[in-house]
Write an enzyme that holds these catalytic residues in place. Structure first.
Site, short mmCIF file in Angstrom:
data_model
loop_
_atom_site.label_atom_id
_atom_site.label_comp_id
_atom_site.label_asym_id
_atom_site.label_seq_id
_atom_site.Cartn_x
_atom_site.Cartn_y
_atom_site.Cartn_z
CG HIS A 129 -0.39 0.27 2.51
ND1 HIS A 129 -0.08 -0.72 3.42
CD2 HIS A 129 -0.02 1.43 3.11
CE1 HIS A 129 0.42 -0.19 4.52
NE2 HIS A 129 0.46 1.12 4.35
CG ASP A 160 0.02 -4.02 2.67
OD1 ASP A 160 0.44 -3.59 1.57
OD2 ASP A 160 -0.33 -3.28 3.60
CB SER A 243 3.43 1.61 5.92
OG SER A 243 2.17 1.32 6.41
#
Length: 395
Positions: A129, A160, A243
């Site tokens: 993402h 992910d 992230s």
């Protein structure tokens, strides 16, 4: 993204082409594809946030065989030493994305995330993402060196996870990748990342709060969501922009990829186990391309509750069962070719216990397509060994 706390049953989702189904009146398994886990949702909710931060406008270093840094603990001064060592392998990622305006116009929007150097010749591990929809990607090393025009090398279609490639380099400092199969609740860890997309290589400390967590993560707008499973829960503070950054044990080994945090609960973050990405990474280093490894089954992750409901003889493992008219075994897939059957119970992969050490998805993710693994399977009251040649997932 944001989390919702729900009474859940974890599903081993490895059945191609299957979509959301209703099981009884309260169970709604969301099937996302081969070799991943779906989630049965019921009751209240916890909203999880992805950790990327949107601004307004050569060799892999694997854990040495026979050692396990998950038994190590931090001592006085060691957090600083480990953080300094790991930070050399942590990068900031800045992306630019075309966004459509209300009046049909478009403009560039920047976002920031984190990545981990996983090979000296420029492979970077991050979250999918973080780079989704990006028209340009810039990677900034810990020493400030910046690389523009970085390309996406591979994307995991079921998790992910993404890999980037910086071309023309050979001497980057690769992180040591540990073993997420042996992590323990209460184990000390640190998280490193590009907090808020501005504070590069922020270091926080905490413990592993839980394992095998399943959740649904959404972005800040609520327009994107993804089901995540087999996640590591930690209370080490992680924030927007983290992230793709590493969750690290006291031996300085990366055991997870920080991916999501709660916007409604304090000290609750989640990371993808590192072991599940090693198969794709090994392929990239060897050939420059990578496919997700898959087994080709659909089923339920066994818990004490599941064992009672289905009258199973064990409380861990994967029950190859489809609550519909579909078979739990993908026709023509690796599991079918190896002779796996509906209602088999897979209890281990190459001797590593399913459930205790990770989901089938994570355990299979350590291998490459074409590798042969031995599954310990319970069938009709007895245990058998089944050798399976793993396949390459194609959408």
């Amino acid at each position: 993204m944001e989390i919702e706390n729900k009474k859940q049953e974890n599903m081993v989702s490895e059945q191609e082409g299957m979509t959301k189904r209703v099981v009884g009146k309260k169970k709604f398994p969301w099937v996302v594809g081969l070799a991943s886990f779906a989630i049965l949702l019921a009751g209240g909710s916890l909203v999880l946030s992805w950790l990327s931060y949107n601004k307004a406008s050569t060799p892999i270093t694997f854990l040495d065989s026979g050692t396990d840094g998950n038994s190590a603990n931090f001592v006085e001064g060691s957090i600083a030493d480990v953080a300094e060592k790991v930070s050399e392998s942590v990068v900031s990622i800045v992306t630019s994305t075309k966004v459509s305006g209300y009046f049909g116009n478009s403009y560039d929007s920047e976002a920031a995330g984190t990545g981990i150097v996983v090979s000296g010749d420029g492979y970077i591990l991050t979250n999918k993402h973080v780079i989704d929809g990006a028209t340009s990607i810039t990677v900034i090393l810990d020493n400030g060196t910046s690389y523009d025009g970085v390309k996406v090398a591979a994307v995991d279609p079921l998790d992910d996870v993404a890999f980037l490639k910086i071309e023309g380099v050979s001497d980057l400092k690769a992180a040591m990748l540990g073993d997420s199969k042996t992590i323990q609740v209460g184990q000390q860890v640190i998280a490193v990342g590009n907090a808020l997309g501005e504070y590069r290589n922020t270091v926080t400390a905490g413990i592993i709060s839980g394992t095998r967590r399943s959740l649904v993560a959404t972005d800040s707008t609520g327009t994107m969501s993804e089901q995540l499973s087999d996640m590591i829960q930690t209370d080490a503070a992680i924030n927007s922009g983290n992230s793709g950054g590493p969750l690290v044990n006291a031996a300085g080994e990366v055991i997870g990829i920080n991916t999501a945090t709660s916007s409604t609960a304090e000290n609750m973050g989640f990371a993808i186990p590192i072991s599940g990405v090693k198969g794709m990474l090994a392929q990239l280093v060897e050939t420059g391309a990578a496919s997700r490894t898959y087994l080709g089954v659909y089923g339920i992750e066994i818990t004490a509750e599941v064992a009672k409901e289905y009258n199973l003889p064990v409380t861990t493992g994967a029950y190859l069962y489809s609550p519909s008219n579909y078979s739990a075994i993908l026709a023509g897939g690796p599991a079918a070719k190896a002779g796996l059957q509906d209602k088999d119970i897979v209890i281990s992969v190459n001797g590593v216990k399913v459930g205790e050490a990770g989901s089938i998805s994570t355990l299979v993710g350590e291998y490459k397509p074409g590798d042969v693994v031995q599954l310990a399977v319970l069938r009709n009251g007895g245990e058998i060994a089944v050798n399976v040649e793993l396949g390459a997932y194609t959408e």
